[in-house]
Design a protein around this motif. Structure first.
Motif, short mmCIF file in Angstrom:
data_model
loop_
_atom_site.label_atom_id
_atom_site.label_comp_id
_atom_site.label_asym_id
_atom_site.label_seq_id
_atom_site.Cartn_x
_atom_site.Cartn_y
_atom_site.Cartn_z
N LEU A 52 -6.66 16.95 -14.51
CA LEU A 52 -6.87 15.75 -14.22
C LEU A 52 -7.35 14.47 -15.46
CD1 LEU A 52 -7.18 13.48 -11.63
CD2 LEU A 52 -9.55 14.79 -11.19
N ILE A 53 -8.47 15.13 -16.05
CA ILE A 53 -9.03 14.26 -17.06
C ILE A 53 -7.82 14.10 -18.29
CG2 ILE A 53 -10.40 14.35 -18.99
CD1 ILE A 53 -12.45 15.82 -17.21
N GLU A 54 -7.11 14.91 -18.37
CA GLU A 54 -5.89 14.98 -19.33
C GLU A 54 -4.92 14.02 -18.89
OE1 GLU A 54 -2.52 18.02 -19.95
OE2 GLU A 54 -4.34 18.94 -20.80
N TYR A 55 -4.44 14.01 -17.58
CA TYR A 55 -3.38 13.25 -17.16
C TYR A 55 -3.95 11.67 -17.00
CZ TYR A 55 0.76 11.59 -15.00
OH TYR A 55 1.78 10.76 -14.83
N THR A 56 -5.03 11.75 -16.55
CA THR A 56 -5.84 10.43 -16.46
C THR A 56 -5.84 9.71 -17.97
OG1 THR A 56 -7.37 11.14 -14.63
CG2 THR A 56 -7.90 8.96 -15.78
N ASP A 57 -6.11 10.40 -18.84
CA ASP A 57 -6.07 9.87 -20.35
C ASP A 57 -4.64 9.37 -20.49
OD1 ASP A 57 -8.65 10.27 -20.68
OD2 ASP A 57 -8.56 11.76 -21.78
N PHE A 58 -3.76 10.31 -20.34
CA PHE A 58 -2.38 9.94 -20.51
C PHE A 58 -1.88 8.85 -19.76
CE2 PHE A 58 2.04 10.39 -19.11
CZ PHE A 58 2.68 10.26 -20.06
N ASN A 111 -14.16 13.88 -3.52
CA ASN A 111 -13.44 13.53 -2.52
C ASN A 111 -13.66 12.02 -2.21
OD1 ASN A 111 -12.78 16.25 -2.36
ND2 ASN A 111 -14.12 16.40 -0.69
N VAL A 112 -14.78 11.42 -2.40
CA VAL A 112 -14.86 9.86 -1.98
C VAL A 112 -14.79 9.27 -3.35
CG1 VAL A 112 -16.45 8.47 -1.01
CG2 VAL A 112 -16.43 10.79 -0.02
N LYS A 138 1.61 8.73 -8.54
CA LYS A 138 1.75 9.90 -7.85
C LYS A 138 1.26 11.13 -8.36
CE LYS A 138 5.71 7.76 -6.04
NZ LYS A 138 7.62 7.63 -5.78
N MET A 139 1.54 11.34 -9.56
CA MET A 139 0.92 12.52 -10.40
C MET A 139 -0.28 12.63 -10.50
SD MET A 139 2.04 15.16 -11.67
CE MET A 139 3.67 15.19 -12.21
N LEU A 140 -0.89 11.42 -10.55
CA LEU A 140 -2.50 11.27 -10.78
C LEU A 140 -3.24 11.79 -9.24
CD1 LEU A 140 -4.54 10.48 -12.67
CD2 LEU A 140 -4.16 8.37 -12.00
N ILE A 141 -2.59 11.18 -8.13
CA ILE A 141 -2.68 11.76 -6.76
C ILE A 141 -2.66 13.21 -6.70
CG2 ILE A 141 -2.24 11.45 -4.42
CD1 ILE A 141 -1.73 8.51 -4.84
N GLU A 142 -1.49 13.80 -7.01
CA GLU A 142 -1.38 15.16 -7.04
C GLU A 142 -2.52 15.97 -7.65
OE1 GLU A 142 2.20 17.65 -8.60
OE2 GLU A 142 2.76 15.81 -7.44
N ARG A 143 -2.94 15.47 -8.80
CA ARG A 143 -4.03 16.10 -9.61
C ARG A 143 -5.61 16.15 -8.81
NH1 ARG A 143 -2.01 17.22 -15.77
NH2 ARG A 143 0.24 17.52 -14.92
N ILE A 144 -5.59 15.03 -8.31
CA ILE A 144 -6.96 14.70 -7.63
C ILE A 144 -6.97 15.66 -6.48
CG2 ILE A 144 -8.27 13.16 -6.35
CD1 ILE A 144 -7.45 10.99 -8.08
N ASN A 145 -5.72 15.63 -5.75
CA ASN A 145 -5.58 16.49 -4.53
C ASN A 145 -5.79 18.00 -4.85
OD1 ASN A 145 -5.06 14.64 -2.65
ND2 ASN A 145 -3.18 14.56 -2.82
N VAL A 165 -8.73 15.51 3.73
CA VAL A 165 -7.61 15.40 3.83
C VAL A 165 -6.83 14.88 2.45
CG1 VAL A 165 -5.48 14.14 5.14
CG2 VAL A 165 -7.64 14.89 6.53
N ALA A 166 -5.85 15.46 2.12
CA ALA A 166 -4.92 15.12 0.85
C ALA A 166 -4.73 13.72 0.78
CB ALA A 166 -4.09 15.94 0.61
N ILE A 167 -4.80 12.95 -0.18
CA ILE A 167 -4.39 11.52 -0.13
C ILE A 167 -2.91 11.45 -0.58
CG2 ILE A 167 -6.34 10.22 -0.32
CD1 ILE A 167 -5.55 9.88 -3.45
N LYS A 168 -2.19 10.54 0.17
CA LYS A 168 -0.72 10.78 -0.25
C LYS A 168 -0.36 9.19 -0.67
CE LYS A 168 1.36 13.90 3.07
NZ LYS A 168 0.92 14.01 4.28
N TRP A 169 0.60 9.30 -1.58
CA TRP A 169 1.07 8.07 -2.08
C TRP A 169 2.03 7.53 -1.03
CZ3 TRP A 169 5.56 5.46 -3.10
CH2 TRP A 169 5.31 4.16 -3.80
#
Ligand code: FEO
Length: 140
Positions: A51-57, A109-110, A22-29, A2-6
């Motif tokens: 995901l990696i790019e946004y995480t770095d940012f 996922n986990v 919120k954006m990070l969660i979207e990218r993980i989803n 199930v996608a995680i939600k902020w």
């Protein structure tokens, strides 16, 4: 999965950080959905790269403000960020070598979801509290 939600329980009380989470969660989803739907490798790599790019940012944004504002727990917080970056690098290497295995999907996922939620609750919340107590506004 199930996608995680902020939701408000993940708020650190600082708008810019909340928006980035919120954006990070979207990218993980997105990454998780690409794996679970067995998308072709290039599409999965693209979502992982996003995901990696946004995480770095995002980490860069938090760290910039920690340094600028002499945040006392900077070293420990940065180490947590660096550890995740290393793990993401390993996930990408594993994917390149073995494709979208169940193990990799499980890690995404986990591990990533748990890591992010724990990190926000335990570590980012403290940084948010520090910023609010100091009356510091983060605008970018
Ligand atoms: Fe929001 Fe410390 O990462």
């Amino acid at each position: 999965m199930v996608a995680i939600k902020w939701d408000e329980s993940l708020s650190v009380g600082v708008d810019l950080i909340d928006e980035q989470h919120k954006m990070l969660i979207e990218r993980i989803n997105d990454m998780s959905a690409a794996l679970n739907r067995h998308h072709a490798a290039p599409k999965i790599i693209k979502t992982l790269d996003f995901l990696i790019e946004y995480t770095d940012f995002h980490f860069g944004t938090e760290e910039k403000h920690m340094v600028k504002n002499h945040y006392p727990a900077f070293e420990a917080h940065k180490k947590a960020h660096d550890d995740l970056k290393v793990t993401l690098g390993h996930l990408e290497e594993d994917f390149m070598e073995e494709g979208a295995t169940e193990d990799l999907a499980g890690s995404i996922n986990v591990f990533l979801v748990n890591w992010l939620i724990n990190h926000i609750h335990a570590i980012d919340t403290e940084f948010g509290k520090f910023l609010r107590e100091q009356g510091i506004k983060m605008r970018e």
